[in-house]
Motif scaffolding. Sequence first.
Motif, mmCIF file in Angstrom:
data_model
loop_
_atom_site.group_PDB
_atom_site.id
_atom_site.type_symbol
_atom_site.label_atom_id
_atom_site.label_comp_id
_atom_site.label_asym_id
_atom_site.label_seq_id
_atom_site.Cartn_x
_atom_site.Cartn_y
_atom_site.Cartn_z
ATOM 1 N N SER A 1 -1.459 -1.240 -13.847
ATOM 2 C CA SER A 1 -2.072 -0.222 -12.977
ATOM 3 C C SER A 1 -3.542 -0.572 -12.686
ATOM 4 N N ASP A 2 -4.164 -1.346 -13.591
ATOM 5 C CA ASP A 2 -5.562 -1.744 -13.355
ATOM 6 C C ASP A 2 -5.665 -2.797 -12.239
ATOM 7 N N ARG A 3 -4.530 -3.294 -11.790
ATOM 8 C CA ARG A 3 -4.533 -4.258 -10.695
ATOM 9 C C ARG A 3 -4.660 -3.568 -9.331
ATOM 10 N N ILE A 4 -4.435 -2.254 -9.336
ATOM 11 C CA ILE A 4 -4.464 -1.539 -8.051
ATOM 12 C C ILE A 4 -5.914 -1.264 -7.656
ATOM 13 N N ILE A 5 -6.281 -1.707 -6.449
ATOM 14 C CA ILE A 5 -7.656 -1.523 -5.988
ATOM 15 C C ILE A 5 -7.688 -0.559 -4.798
ATOM 16 N N LYS A 6 -8.912 -0.218 -4.342
ATOM 17 C CA LYS A 6 -9.022 0.836 -3.340
ATOM 18 C C LYS A 6 -9.134 0.336 -1.907
ATOM 19 N N GLU A 7 -9.387 -0.977 -1.720
ATOM 20 C CA GLU A 7 -9.385 -1.476 -0.340
ATOM 21 C C GLU A 7 -8.764 -2.850 -0.242
ATOM 22 N N ALA A 8 -8.247 -3.126 0.948
ATOM 23 C CA ALA A 8 -7.611 -4.429 1.180
ATOM 24 C C ALA A 8 -8.681 -5.441 1.552
ATOM 25 N N ILE A 9 -8.658 -6.566 0.863
ATOM 26 C CA ILE A 9 -9.637 -7.617 1.155
ATOM 27 C C ILE A 9 -8.875 -8.909 1.437
ATOM 28 N N GLY A 10 -9.186 -9.549 2.567
ATOM 29 C CA GLY A 10 -8.583 -10.851 2.859
ATOM 30 C C GLY A 10 -7.516 -10.802 3.928
ATOM 31 N N VAL A 11 -6.750 -11.856 3.980
ATOM 32 C CA VAL A 11 -5.733 -12.020 5.022
ATOM 33 C C VAL A 11 -4.363 -12.034 4.335
ATOM 34 N N GLY B 1 -4.233 6.581 4.840
ATOM 35 C CA GLY B 1 -5.695 6.654 4.875
ATOM 36 C C GLY B 1 -6.184 5.586 5.829
ATOM 37 N N SER B 2 -7.300 4.928 5.510
ATOM 38 C CA SER B 2 -7.845 3.969 6.480
ATOM 39 C C SER B 2 -7.647 2.513 6.065
ATOM 40 N N VAL B 3 -6.861 2.284 5.022
ATOM 41 C CA VAL B 3 -6.688 0.921 4.480
ATOM 42 C C VAL B 3 -6.224 -0.081 5.540
ATOM 43 N N LEU B 4 -5.328 0.349 6.425
ATOM 44 C CA LEU B 4 -4.721 -0.600 7.368
ATOM 45 C C LEU B 4 -5.454 -0.716 8.695
ATOM 46 N N ASP B 5 -6.594 -0.010 8.826
ATOM 47 C CA ASP B 5 -7.280 0.038 10.125
ATOM 48 C C ASP B 5 -7.463 -1.345 10.744
ATOM 49 N N GLU B 6 -7.744 -2.345 9.901
ATOM 50 C CA GLU B 6 -8.002 -3.685 10.443
ATOM 51 C C GLU B 6 -6.755 -4.566 10.454
ATOM 52 N N TYR B 7 -5.637 -4.049 9.996
ATOM 53 C CA TYR B 7 -4.462 -4.912 9.854
ATOM 54 C C TYR B 7 -3.345 -4.621 10.855
ATOM 55 N N GLY B 8 -3.457 -3.529 11.575
ATOM 56 C CA GLY B 8 -2.436 -3.228 12.593
ATOM 57 C C GLY B 8 -1.125 -2.745 12.013
ATOM 58 N N GLU B 9 -0.066 -2.908 12.803
ATOM 59 C CA GLU B 9 1.252 -2.359 12.450
ATOM 60 C C GLU B 9 1.805 -3.043 11.192
ATOM 61 N N ILE C 1 0.835 -1.208 0.000
ATOM 62 C CA ILE C 1 0.000 0.000 0.000
ATOM 63 C C ILE C 1 0.865 1.251 0.000
ATOM 64 N N SER C 2 0.262 2.353 -0.435
ATOM 65 C CA SER C 2 0.972 3.632 -0.374
ATOM 66 C C SER C 2 -0.014 4.731 0.014
ATOM 67 N N HIS C 3 0.401 5.974 -0.217
ATOM 68 C CA HIS C 3 -0.340 7.090 0.387
ATOM 69 C C HIS C 3 -1.556 7.583 -0.396
#
Length: 319
Positions: free
Chosen positions: A67-77, A93-101, A22-24
Amino acid sequence: MNKELIQKFGDLVSRADRILIISHIRPDGDAVGSTLGLGLILEELGKEVSLVLEDGVPKVFNHLTGSDRIIKEAIGVFDLVIVVDCSDIDRIGSVLDEYGEPDVNIDHHPTNTQFGKLNLVRDNAVATVEIVFDLAKELDYQINLPIAEALLTGLLTDSLGFRTSNTNPQTLQIASELMEVGANLPILYRKAMLEKSFQAVKYWGEGLSRIQMEDRLVWTSLSLEDRIAADYPGRDDADLINVLARIKETDISIVFVEQKNGSVKVSWRSRPGFDVASIATQFGGGGHKPAAGADIKGDLKNVQQDVLEATRKSLQKSD
Ligand code: AMP
Ligand code: MN
Ligand code: MN
Protein backbone atom coordinates in the motif's frame (compact mmCIF):
# COMPACT_ATOMS: atom_id res chain seq x y z
CA MET A 1 -17.01 -12.31 -18.75
CA ASN A 2 -16.61 -12.35 -22.54
CA LYS A 3 -13.47 -14.36 -23.43
CA GLU A 4 -12.64 -12.05 -26.33
CA LEU A 5 -12.49 -9.01 -24.04
CA ILE A 6 -10.33 -10.90 -21.57
CA GLN A 7 -7.95 -11.87 -24.38
CA LYS A 8 -7.82 -8.28 -25.58
CA PHE A 9 -6.85 -7.22 -22.06
CA GLY A 10 -4.16 -9.92 -21.97
CA ASP A 11 -2.78 -8.70 -25.30
CA LEU A 12 -2.67 -5.08 -24.12
CA VAL A 13 -0.82 -6.14 -20.97
CA SER A 14 1.69 -8.29 -22.82
CA ARG A 15 2.53 -5.42 -25.18
CA ALA A 16 2.98 -2.84 -22.39
CA ASP A 17 6.04 -2.13 -20.28
CA ARG A 18 4.97 0.84 -18.18
CA ILE A 19 1.47 0.59 -16.76
CA LEU A 20 -0.52 3.16 -14.77
CA ILE A 21 -3.39 1.99 -12.56
CA ILE A 22 -5.74 4.49 -10.94
CA SER A 23 -9.00 4.52 -9.03
CA HIS A 24 -11.43 6.95 -7.48
CA ILE A 25 -11.17 9.84 -5.05
CA ARG A 26 -12.04 9.12 -1.40
CA PRO A 27 -10.94 5.53 -2.07
CA ASP A 28 -12.74 2.64 -0.42
CA GLY A 29 -11.45 -0.92 0.09
CA ASP A 30 -12.40 -1.95 -3.44
CA ALA A 31 -10.57 1.03 -4.97
CA VAL A 32 -7.43 0.29 -2.93
CA GLY A 33 -7.79 -3.49 -3.27
CA SER A 34 -8.29 -3.52 -7.04
CA THR A 35 -5.54 -0.93 -7.67
CA LEU A 36 -3.06 -2.75 -5.46
CA GLY A 37 -4.14 -6.29 -6.37
CA LEU A 38 -3.95 -5.67 -10.11
CA GLY A 39 -0.74 -3.66 -9.70
CA LEU A 40 1.03 -6.47 -7.84
CA ILE A 41 -0.24 -9.03 -10.37
CA LEU A 42 1.20 -7.01 -13.27
CA GLU A 43 4.43 -6.41 -11.39
CA GLU A 44 4.84 -10.16 -10.98
CA LEU A 45 4.65 -10.31 -14.79
CA GLY A 46 7.70 -8.02 -14.93
CA LYS A 47 5.87 -4.78 -15.70
CA GLU A 48 6.88 -1.38 -14.37
CA VAL A 49 3.74 -0.36 -12.52
CA SER A 50 2.60 3.01 -11.13
CA LEU A 51 -0.29 2.99 -8.68
CA VAL A 52 -2.08 6.30 -8.16
CA LEU A 53 -4.94 7.42 -5.92
CA GLU A 54 -5.41 11.18 -5.80
CA ASP A 55 -6.38 11.05 -2.11
CA GLY A 56 -3.74 8.47 -1.18
CA VAL A 57 -4.42 5.35 0.87
CA PRO A 58 -6.73 5.77 3.89
CA LYS A 59 -5.02 4.69 7.12
CA VAL A 60 -7.39 1.75 7.55
CA PHE A 61 -5.70 0.06 4.57
CA ASN A 62 -2.08 0.81 5.57
CA HIS A 63 -1.58 -2.78 6.71
CA LEU A 64 -1.85 -4.08 3.13
CA THR A 65 1.56 -5.07 1.77
CA GLY A 66 2.45 -2.73 -1.06
CA SER A 67 0.00 0.00 0.00
CA ASP A 68 3.01 2.30 0.51
CA ARG A 69 3.62 2.00 -3.24
CA ILE A 70 0.46 3.96 -3.98
CA ILE A 71 1.23 7.61 -4.73
CA LYS A 72 -0.96 10.66 -5.26
CA GLU A 73 0.02 11.74 -8.77
CA ALA A 74 1.03 10.15 -12.03
CA ILE A 75 4.57 10.93 -13.09
CA GLY A 76 6.08 9.95 -16.44
CA VAL A 77 4.91 8.26 -19.60
CA PHE A 78 2.84 5.06 -19.77
CA ASP A 79 2.05 2.49 -22.45
CA LEU A 80 -1.17 1.42 -20.77
CA VAL A 81 -3.56 3.33 -18.49
CA ILE A 82 -6.05 1.24 -16.48
CA VAL A 83 -8.87 2.69 -14.38
CA VAL A 84 -10.47 0.46 -11.75
CA ASP A 85 -13.71 0.76 -9.73
CA CYS A 86 -14.83 4.07 -11.32
CA SER A 87 -18.27 4.46 -12.86
CA ASP A 88 -17.26 7.61 -14.74
CA ILE A 89 -14.13 9.51 -15.56
CA ASP A 90 -14.78 12.37 -13.10
CA ARG A 91 -14.46 9.92 -10.21
CA ILE A 92 -10.70 9.79 -10.77
CA GLY A 93 -10.13 13.43 -9.81
CA SER A 94 -7.51 15.22 -11.89
CA VAL A 95 -4.89 12.45 -12.18
CA LEU A 96 -5.61 11.75 -15.86
CA ASP A 97 -5.89 15.37 -17.03
CA GLU A 98 -2.66 15.08 -19.01
CA TYR A 99 -3.13 11.50 -20.17
CA GLY A 100 -6.42 11.58 -22.08
CA GLU A 101 -8.81 8.68 -22.56
CA PRO A 102 -7.87 5.63 -20.47
CA ASP A 103 -7.08 2.39 -22.31
CA VAL A 104 -8.94 0.07 -19.95
CA ASN A 105 -11.94 0.58 -17.66
CA ILE A 106 -12.48 -2.26 -15.17
CA ASP A 107 -15.61 -1.78 -13.08
CA HIS A 108 -18.81 -3.23 -11.61
CA HIS A 109 -21.16 -0.23 -11.41
CA PRO A 110 -24.43 -0.48 -13.36
CA THR A 111 -24.07 3.28 -13.96
CA ASN A 112 -20.67 2.85 -15.70
CA THR A 113 -20.37 5.18 -18.71
CA GLN A 114 -18.02 2.88 -20.72
CA PHE A 115 -15.38 5.61 -20.80
CA GLY A 116 -12.40 3.37 -21.69
CA LYS A 117 -11.08 2.19 -25.04
CA LEU A 118 -11.58 -1.32 -23.64
CA ASN A 119 -14.39 -1.70 -21.10
CA LEU A 120 -14.37 -4.69 -18.76
CA VAL A 121 -17.57 -3.90 -16.91
CA ARG A 122 -19.62 -6.57 -15.17
CA ASP A 123 -22.35 -5.14 -12.96
CA ASN A 124 -23.20 -8.43 -11.28
CA ALA A 125 -19.73 -8.54 -9.73
CA VAL A 126 -19.90 -7.75 -6.00
CA ALA A 127 -16.68 -5.73 -6.29
CA THR A 128 -14.15 -4.71 -8.92
CA VAL A 129 -11.65 -7.05 -7.25
CA GLU A 130 -13.90 -9.92 -8.38
CA ILE A 131 -13.26 -8.94 -12.02
CA VAL A 132 -9.52 -8.60 -11.31
CA PHE A 133 -9.63 -12.09 -9.78
CA ASP A 134 -11.42 -13.47 -12.89
CA LEU A 135 -8.89 -11.84 -15.22
CA ALA A 136 -6.03 -13.35 -13.23
CA LYS A 137 -7.60 -16.80 -13.40
CA GLU A 138 -8.48 -16.66 -17.10
CA LEU A 139 -5.09 -15.28 -18.10
CA ASP A 140 -3.16 -17.54 -15.75
CA TYR A 141 -1.64 -14.69 -13.73
CA GLN A 142 -0.33 -15.80 -10.33
CA ILE A 143 -2.00 -14.66 -7.09
CA ASN A 144 0.45 -14.51 -4.16
CA LEU A 145 -0.32 -13.58 -0.55
CA PRO A 146 -0.16 -9.74 -0.81
CA ILE A 147 -2.37 -9.91 -3.93
CA ALA A 148 -4.85 -12.22 -2.17
CA GLU A 149 -5.00 -9.84 0.82
CA ALA A 150 -5.66 -6.83 -1.41
CA LEU A 151 -8.38 -8.65 -3.36
CA LEU A 152 -10.07 -10.09 -0.28
CA THR A 153 -10.13 -6.62 1.29
CA GLY A 154 -12.06 -5.25 -1.71
CA LEU A 155 -14.48 -8.15 -1.61
CA LEU A 156 -15.06 -7.69 2.12
CA THR A 157 -15.55 -3.93 2.08
CA ASP A 158 -17.88 -3.74 -0.96
CA SER A 159 -20.02 -6.61 0.36
CA LEU A 160 -19.93 -5.09 3.90
CA GLY A 161 -18.56 -8.37 5.18
CA PHE A 162 -20.65 -10.62 2.92
CA ARG A 163 -23.98 -9.13 3.91
CA THR A 164 -25.07 -7.02 0.92
CA SER A 165 -27.99 -8.48 -1.04
CA ASN A 166 -25.78 -9.29 -4.05
CA THR A 167 -23.53 -11.64 -2.02
CA ASN A 168 -23.69 -15.05 -3.70
CA PRO A 169 -21.95 -18.44 -3.71
CA GLN A 170 -19.38 -17.14 -6.21
CA THR A 171 -18.41 -14.36 -3.75
CA LEU A 172 -17.67 -16.93 -1.06
CA GLN A 173 -15.94 -19.19 -3.58
CA ILE A 174 -13.51 -16.38 -4.45
CA ALA A 175 -13.00 -15.54 -0.76
CA SER A 176 -12.30 -19.19 -0.11
CA GLU A 177 -9.69 -19.35 -2.88
CA LEU A 178 -8.01 -16.20 -1.55
CA MET A 179 -7.94 -17.75 1.92
CA GLU A 180 -6.32 -20.85 0.41
CA VAL A 181 -3.50 -18.58 -0.75
CA GLY A 182 -3.13 -17.51 2.89
CA ALA A 183 -5.22 -14.34 3.27
CA ASN A 184 -6.46 -14.09 6.86
CA LEU A 185 -10.14 -13.17 6.64
CA PRO A 186 -10.80 -12.37 10.32
CA ILE A 187 -7.79 -10.05 10.53
CA LEU A 188 -8.55 -8.32 7.21
CA TYR A 189 -12.17 -7.93 8.29
CA ARG A 190 -11.21 -6.36 11.60
CA LYS A 191 -8.60 -4.01 10.09
CA ALA A 192 -10.70 -2.77 7.17
CA MET A 193 -14.21 -2.86 8.59
CA LEU A 194 -14.39 -2.91 12.38
CA GLU A 195 -11.53 -0.82 13.71
CA LYS A 196 -12.19 2.92 13.73
CA SER A 197 -9.95 5.70 14.97
CA PHE A 198 -11.05 7.71 18.00
CA GLN A 199 -11.41 10.75 15.69
CA ALA A 200 -13.66 8.83 13.30
CA VAL A 201 -16.05 7.84 16.08
CA LYS A 202 -16.01 11.40 17.46
CA TYR A 203 -16.82 12.62 13.93
CA TRP A 204 -19.74 10.15 13.83
CA GLY A 205 -20.86 11.72 17.10
CA GLU A 206 -21.03 15.17 15.50
CA GLY A 207 -23.20 13.79 12.71
CA LEU A 208 -25.31 11.58 14.97
CA SER A 209 -26.13 14.51 17.25
CA ARG A 210 -28.12 16.06 14.37
CA ILE A 211 -29.69 12.93 12.89
CA GLN A 212 -33.23 13.35 11.55
CA MET A 213 -35.97 10.95 10.54
CA GLU A 214 -39.12 11.61 8.55
CA ASP A 215 -41.38 8.81 7.43
CA ARG A 216 -39.01 6.14 6.18
CA LEU A 217 -36.13 8.50 5.43
CA VAL A 218 -33.21 9.20 7.76
CA TRP A 219 -30.39 11.67 7.21
CA THR A 220 -27.65 13.74 8.75
CA SER A 221 -24.76 15.97 7.71
CA LEU A 222 -21.08 16.40 8.49
CA SER A 223 -19.80 19.95 8.14
CA LEU A 224 -16.22 21.19 7.77
CA GLU A 225 -16.61 22.44 11.35
CA ASP A 226 -17.45 18.90 12.52
CA ARG A 227 -14.32 17.65 10.82
CA ILE A 228 -12.23 20.18 12.74
CA ALA A 229 -14.04 19.53 16.03
CA ALA A 230 -13.33 15.80 15.74
CA ASP A 231 -9.86 16.33 14.27
CA TYR A 232 -10.85 13.86 11.54
CA PRO A 233 -8.22 13.78 8.76
CA GLY A 234 -10.32 12.46 5.84
CA ARG A 235 -12.88 14.20 3.62
CA ASP A 236 -15.24 11.22 3.64
CA ASP A 237 -17.99 10.29 6.12
CA ALA A 238 -15.85 7.76 8.06
CA ASP A 239 -18.52 5.24 7.01
CA LEU A 240 -21.25 6.94 9.04
CA ILE A 241 -23.71 6.09 6.24
CA ASN A 242 -23.48 2.41 7.12
CA VAL A 243 -24.40 3.23 10.72
CA LEU A 244 -27.51 5.09 9.55
CA ALA A 245 -28.40 2.29 7.14
CA ARG A 246 -28.85 -0.01 10.12
CA ILE A 247 -31.82 1.94 11.44
CA LYS A 248 -34.73 -0.46 11.30
CA GLU A 249 -37.50 2.07 10.71
CA THR A 250 -36.11 3.43 7.44
CA ASP A 251 -35.91 2.54 3.74
CA ILE A 252 -33.42 5.17 2.63
CA SER A 253 -30.60 6.86 4.56
CA ILE A 254 -28.46 9.79 3.46
CA VAL A 255 -25.28 11.47 4.71
CA PHE A 256 -24.20 14.89 3.45
CA VAL A 257 -20.49 15.69 3.79
CA GLU A 258 -19.44 19.31 3.23
CA GLN A 259 -16.29 19.64 1.10
CA LYS A 260 -13.70 22.43 0.95
CA ASN A 261 -14.28 23.15 -2.74
CA GLY A 262 -17.86 24.40 -2.34
CA SER A 263 -19.47 21.06 -3.00
CA VAL A 264 -21.17 18.37 -0.94
CA LYS A 265 -20.55 14.64 -1.08
CA VAL A 266 -23.84 12.79 -0.74
CA SER A 267 -24.11 9.09 0.14
CA TRP A 268 -27.37 7.13 -0.10
CA ARG A 269 -28.16 3.63 1.12
CA SER A 270 -31.46 1.80 0.66
CA ARG A 271 -33.22 -1.42 1.43
CA PRO A 272 -33.99 -3.94 -1.33
CA GLY A 273 -36.84 -2.61 -3.48
CA PHE A 274 -35.53 0.98 -3.45
CA ASP A 275 -33.18 2.30 -6.11
CA VAL A 276 -30.92 5.13 -4.93
CA ALA A 277 -28.58 4.95 -7.97
CA SER A 278 -31.32 6.54 -10.06
CA ILE A 279 -31.53 9.45 -7.58
CA ALA A 280 -27.73 9.85 -7.54
CA THR A 281 -27.57 9.97 -11.36
CA GLN A 282 -30.06 12.89 -11.34
CA PHE A 283 -27.29 14.78 -9.51
CA GLY A 284 -24.43 13.63 -11.75
CA GLY A 285 -23.42 10.76 -9.45
CA GLY A 286 -23.84 7.02 -9.70
CA GLY A 287 -23.48 3.71 -7.91
CA HIS A 288 -25.65 0.68 -7.30
CA LYS A 289 -29.39 0.40 -6.50
CA PRO A 290 -28.75 -0.05 -2.74
CA ALA A 291 -25.66 2.22 -2.43
CA ALA A 292 -24.98 5.36 -4.42
CA GLY A 293 -23.22 8.69 -4.19
CA ALA A 294 -22.80 12.07 -5.86
CA ASP A 295 -20.60 15.14 -5.60
CA ILE A 296 -22.92 18.12 -5.87
CA LYS A 297 -21.92 21.78 -6.23
CA GLY A 298 -23.52 24.10 -3.70
CA ASP A 299 -23.66 24.73 0.03
CA LEU A 300 -24.72 22.17 2.59
CA LYS A 301 -28.15 23.68 3.21
CA ASN A 302 -29.21 23.95 -0.45
CA VAL A 303 -27.83 20.58 -1.51
CA GLN A 304 -29.56 18.98 1.46
CA GLN A 305 -32.86 20.59 0.49
CA ASP A 306 -32.64 19.53 -3.18
CA VAL A 307 -31.51 15.99 -2.43
CA LEU A 308 -34.15 15.43 0.26
CA GLU A 309 -36.83 16.65 -2.13
CA ALA A 310 -35.71 14.30 -4.93
CA THR A 311 -35.39 11.40 -2.48
CA ARG A 312 -38.87 11.98 -1.02
CA LYS A 313 -40.28 11.96 -4.56
CA SER A 314 -38.56 8.69 -5.29
CA LEU A 315 -39.90 7.20 -2.04
CA GLN A 316 -43.43 8.30 -2.95
CA LYS A 317 -43.09 6.59 -6.35
CA SER A 318 -42.17 3.32 -4.67
CA ASP A 319 -45.19 3.48 -2.29
P1 AMP B 1 -20.27 5.94 -1.12
O1 AMP B 1 -21.55 6.52 -0.68
O2 AMP B 1 -19.20 6.95 -1.42
O3 AMP B 1 -19.80 4.83 -0.24
O4 AMP B 1 -20.55 5.29 -2.54
C1 AMP B 1 -21.59 4.38 -2.76
C2 AMP B 1 -21.55 3.92 -4.20
O5 AMP B 1 -21.79 5.01 -5.07
C3 AMP B 1 -20.19 3.34 -4.61
O6 AMP B 1 -20.43 2.29 -5.49
C4 AMP B 1 -19.53 4.49 -5.31
O7 AMP B 1 -18.63 4.06 -6.29
C5 AMP B 1 -20.69 5.25 -5.92
N1 AMP B 1 -20.41 6.70 -5.92
C6 AMP B 1 -20.12 7.45 -4.85
N2 AMP B 1 -19.93 8.75 -5.19
C7 AMP B 1 -20.08 8.81 -6.53
C8 AMP B 1 -19.99 9.86 -7.50
N3 AMP B 1 -19.70 11.11 -7.16
N4 AMP B 1 -20.20 9.53 -8.79
C9 AMP B 1 -20.49 8.28 -9.16
N5 AMP B 1 -20.60 7.24 -8.30
C10 AMP B 1 -20.40 7.49 -7.01
MN1 MN C 1 -15.33 2.01 -4.80
MN1 MN D 1 -16.52 -1.24 -5.95
